[in-house]
Scaffold this active site. Structure first.
Site, PDB file in Angstrom:
ATOM      1  CE  LYS A 159      -3.928   2.094   2.398  1.00 33.49           C
ATOM      2  NZ  LYS A 159      -4.960   1.890   3.415  1.00 33.49           N
ATOM      3  CG  ASP A 199       0.641  10.754  -4.453  1.00 33.80           C
ATOM      4  OD1 ASP A 199      -0.197   9.985  -3.936  1.00 33.80           O
ATOM      5  OD2 ASP A 199       1.323  11.551  -3.786  1.00 33.80           O
ATOM      6  NE  ARG A 207      -4.137  -3.134   1.938  1.00 31.35           N
ATOM      7  CZ  ARG A 207      -5.182  -2.348   1.868  1.00 31.35           C
ATOM      8  NH1 ARG A 207      -5.712  -1.849   2.965  1.00 31.35           N
ATOM      9  NH2 ARG A 207      -5.737  -2.066   0.701  1.00 31.35           N
ATOM     10  CG  ASP A 257     -14.806   2.217  -1.652  1.00 27.16           C
ATOM     11  OD1 ASP A 257     -15.890   2.715  -1.319  1.00 27.16           O
ATOM     12  OD2 ASP A 257     -13.721   2.798  -1.482  1.00 27.16           O
TER      13      ASP A 257
HETATM   14  P1  AMP Z   1     -10.040   5.119   0.706  1.00 24.44           P
HETATM   15  O1  AMP Z   1     -10.899   6.242   1.169  1.00 24.44           O
HETATM   16  O2  AMP Z   1      -8.621   5.147   1.274  1.00 24.44           O
HETATM   17  O3  AMP Z   1     -10.671   3.794   0.862  1.00 24.44           O
HETATM   18  O4  AMP Z   1      -9.802   5.366  -0.847  1.00 24.44           O
HETATM   19  C1  AMP Z   1     -10.828   5.525  -1.788  1.00 24.44           C
HETATM   20  C2  AMP Z   1     -10.258   5.402  -3.162  1.00 24.44           C
HETATM   21  O5  AMP Z   1      -9.260   6.405  -3.383  1.00 24.44           O
HETATM   22  C3  AMP Z   1      -9.585   4.075  -3.452  1.00 24.44           C
HETATM   23  O6  AMP Z   1      -9.856   3.740  -4.776  1.00 24.44           O
HETATM   24  C4  AMP Z   1      -8.130   4.381  -3.251  1.00 24.44           C
HETATM   25  O7  AMP Z   1      -7.290   3.504  -3.977  1.00 24.44           O
HETATM   26  C5  AMP Z   1      -8.032   5.800  -3.762  1.00 24.44           C
HETATM   27  N1  AMP Z   1      -6.915   6.539  -3.143  1.00 24.44           N
HETATM   28  C6  AMP Z   1      -6.810   6.981  -1.873  1.00 24.44           C
HETATM   29  N2  AMP Z   1      -5.629   7.599  -1.682  1.00 24.44           N
HETATM   30  C7  AMP Z   1      -4.969   7.544  -2.847  1.00 24.44           C
HETATM   31  C8  AMP Z   1      -3.684   8.009  -3.305  1.00 24.44           C
HETATM   32  N3  AMP Z   1      -2.832   8.660  -2.526  1.00 24.44           N
HETATM   33  N4  AMP Z   1      -3.354   7.754  -4.598  1.00 24.44           N
HETATM   34  C9  AMP Z   1      -4.197   7.095  -5.417  1.00 24.44           C
HETATM   35  N5  AMP Z   1      -5.398   6.654  -5.061  1.00 24.44           N
HETATM   36  C10 AMP Z   1      -5.784   6.868  -3.797  1.00 24.44           C
HETATM   37 MG    MG Z   2     -10.490   2.053   0.422  1.00 23.76          MG
END
Ligand code: AMP
Ligand code: MG
Length: 504
Positions: free
Chosen positions: A117, A129, A187, A264
């Site tokens: 991750k 990014d 992970r 998700d």
């Molecule tokens: P999360 O809220 O962390 O579950 O993320 C929601 C979505 O945003 C998922 O598809 C993640 O892969 C994407 N995401 C979160 N942070 C980043 C990041 N720094 N770069 C690319 N995708 C991200």
């Molecule tokens: Mg997520």
């Protein structure tokens, strides 16, 4: 790593993207895209879960692989495509924007997927990014291992590697971006399939792909079920309902707030997944959420998690419904979620209070308790832990759990305590209570102290917490002074403690 038995069932058996890597884009009708982790200047292993490594059969080290600079023979890295409902709204394609699966390992006991991750962008990175910062990586590493040792279903963490590269983040989204140290957590889980992994195909009308993915998932992860009839699908979904309800009842037991229960972020295995702006209750406040993005509506507040679990599960049922001849049967699965949760919740309370078997009349006792716990600021963890060892029903003995001992509603408490005491004939099952009311949890301010030190290259606090949280139900008197404590005043309004953003 090369000596491990790497397999790639998911890539072999579900449809994938023809292109490797590439810029963010839609990838219609596919379950994954092959990608390469981005190289980093100076990978350095900082945290290591020996328990996880032993299970996988991995030797300590491997900085270059765990930092994404090398691919071992047998690995075939990819990013998964999924969608999701975010804060109640369908968000379309999301996917692994900053997670890259290295491959699956057949350990002999089962198959586990290893995922980096923060290892750079993928076709699913949208506008971001693909990197991760040290603070959020420490939170993910520590919390996943802490949850595991609390006996709560969760994805695991194997390692944390710093990358030697800065990542720029605007931590409170207030126009003040700043560089922070970058890190990568490796992970581990049986799979990282989410409710949204199925939703994306259903909502795009790709029912053949949906069918393939459901068949794959059930065959390899739920082999006791089959998918060739409505009944088979229904039984599988009831199991998903049960495991989801079970996970959430555990969260309620220990005061864990996930913070971003988007579909998700709901594992198909009922594992706690995607540690972002999560938090732990300090005072017992069902309306609390640590997530600043959700501060207005508090959709994902502590006391709402069971209902949100059901709402999310209903979205999964909708996604599977195109595969059913009689989709109405799915109402049975929805009801079974409620039944499962009620059962887990009742026995959870019976254990927390040492009641033995739960009986319907215990409901009143629990409702009253939940209400007085909120009357003045009371530390949830300390309260239940002390309750697990008191010898008399006297609130005086629980004083340490209160922030302002002079404001305790003494009479009301003693009335409740006497009622509880007579319910258990003066003999609460305190041995059981001590196995379900942890003494130590990863309080937000504890994680923050560990992060503050690690950002100055001092990993002693993270390592101390990591050790402490391997035995959360043990007394560990040597740690009491530091960690069996209420939230210190400095943490009450500090960013990272009382409030967390999704920035990571
Ligand atoms: P999360 O809220 O962390 O579950 O993320 C929601 C979505 O945003 C998922 O598809 C993640 O892969 C994407 N995401 C979160 N942070 C980043 C990041 N720094 N770069 C690319 N995708 C991200
Ligand atoms: Mg997520």
């Amino acid at each position: 790593m090369e000596s491990l038995k790497w397999i790639s069932r998911f890539l072999d058996l579900t449809p994938g993207d023809e292109n490797v890597g590439g810029l963010p884009r839609q990838v219609p009708g596919k379950c994954w895209s092959r990608v390469r982790p981005a190289p980093v200047p100076n990978p350095s292993l900082r945290l290591w879960s020996k328990e996880m490594a032993d299970e996988l059969g991995i030797e300590i080290g491997q900085d270059e692989i765990l930092g994404g600079n090398q691919i071992a023979k047998g690995m075939d890295p990819y990013a998964q495509r999924y969608g999701g409902h975010q804060f109640g709204n369908w968000a379309g394609q999301l996917g692994d924007g900053r997670a890259i699966t290295l491959g699956e390992i057949d350990t002999g006991q089962g198959v586990l997927e290893l995922q980096l991750k923060g290892s750079g962008s993928t076709p699913y990175s949208r506008f971001a990014d693909g990197k991760a910062v040290l603070r959020s990586s420490i939170r993910e590493f520590l919390c996943s291992e802490a949850m595991h040792h609390l006996g709560i279903p969760t994805t695991r963490a194997l390692s944390l590697v710093t990358t030697g590269e800065d990542v720029v983040r605007d931590i409170m989204y207030d126009g003040q971006p700043a560089p922070e140290p970058g890190a990568i957590v490796c992970r581990v889980a049986p799979s990282f399939l989410r409710f949204g992994s199925f939703q994306i195909h259903a909502l795009k009308g790709d029912f053949d792909v949906l069918r393939t993915l459901v068949d794959y998932t059930v065959k390899h992860h739920f082999p006791e079920h089959c998918t060739d009839s409505d009944e088979g699908l229904l039984e599988w979904l009831k199991q998903v309902a049960d495991e989801t309800a079970r996970m959430i009842s555990h969260w309620m037991r220990v005061g864990f707030v996930h913070g971003v229960m988007n579909t998700d972020n709901m594992s198909i295995h009922g594992l706690t997944i995607d540690y972002g702006p999560y938090g732990w209750l300090e005072d017992f406040n069902p309306d609390w959420t640590p997530n600043t993005t959700d501060a207005g509506r508090k959709r994902y507040r502590f006391g709402h998690q069971a209902q949100i679990g059901q709402w999310n599960f209903a979205r999964l049922l909708e996604a599977i419904s195109p595969l059913m001849k009689e989709p109405d049967l799915l109402y049975q699965a929805l009801e079974s979620y409620e039944e499962s949760f009620t059962q887990y919740n009742n026995s959870m309370w019976a254990d927390k209070l040492g009641l033995g078997e739960f009986t319907q009349s215990d409901e009143e006792l629990i409702v009253e308790l939940v209400s007085i716990l909120q009357s003045v600021e009371t530390d949830m963890t300390i309260f239940f832990r002390l309750l697990s060892s008191i010898r008399e029903p006297q609130i005086e003995l629980l004083k340490f759990a209160f922030y302002e001992p002079e404001s305790i509603p003494v009479e009301e408490w003693n009335r409740w305590l006497s009622k509880w005491w007579s319910r258990v004939d003066g003999k609460p099952d305190q041995a059981t209570m001590k196995l379900v009311n942890p003494k130590y949890v990863l309080r937000n301010w504890m994680a923050q102290l560990a992060i503050d030190a690690a950002e100055k290259e001092d990993y002693s606090v993270v390592n101390e917490l990591f050790e402490l949280l391997k035995k959360p139900y043990d007394e560990q008197p040597e740690f009491e002074n530091d960690w069996f404590q209420k939230r210190p005043e400095w943490a009450r309004h500090r960013v990272g403690c009382s409030m967390l953003s999704c920035s990571s």
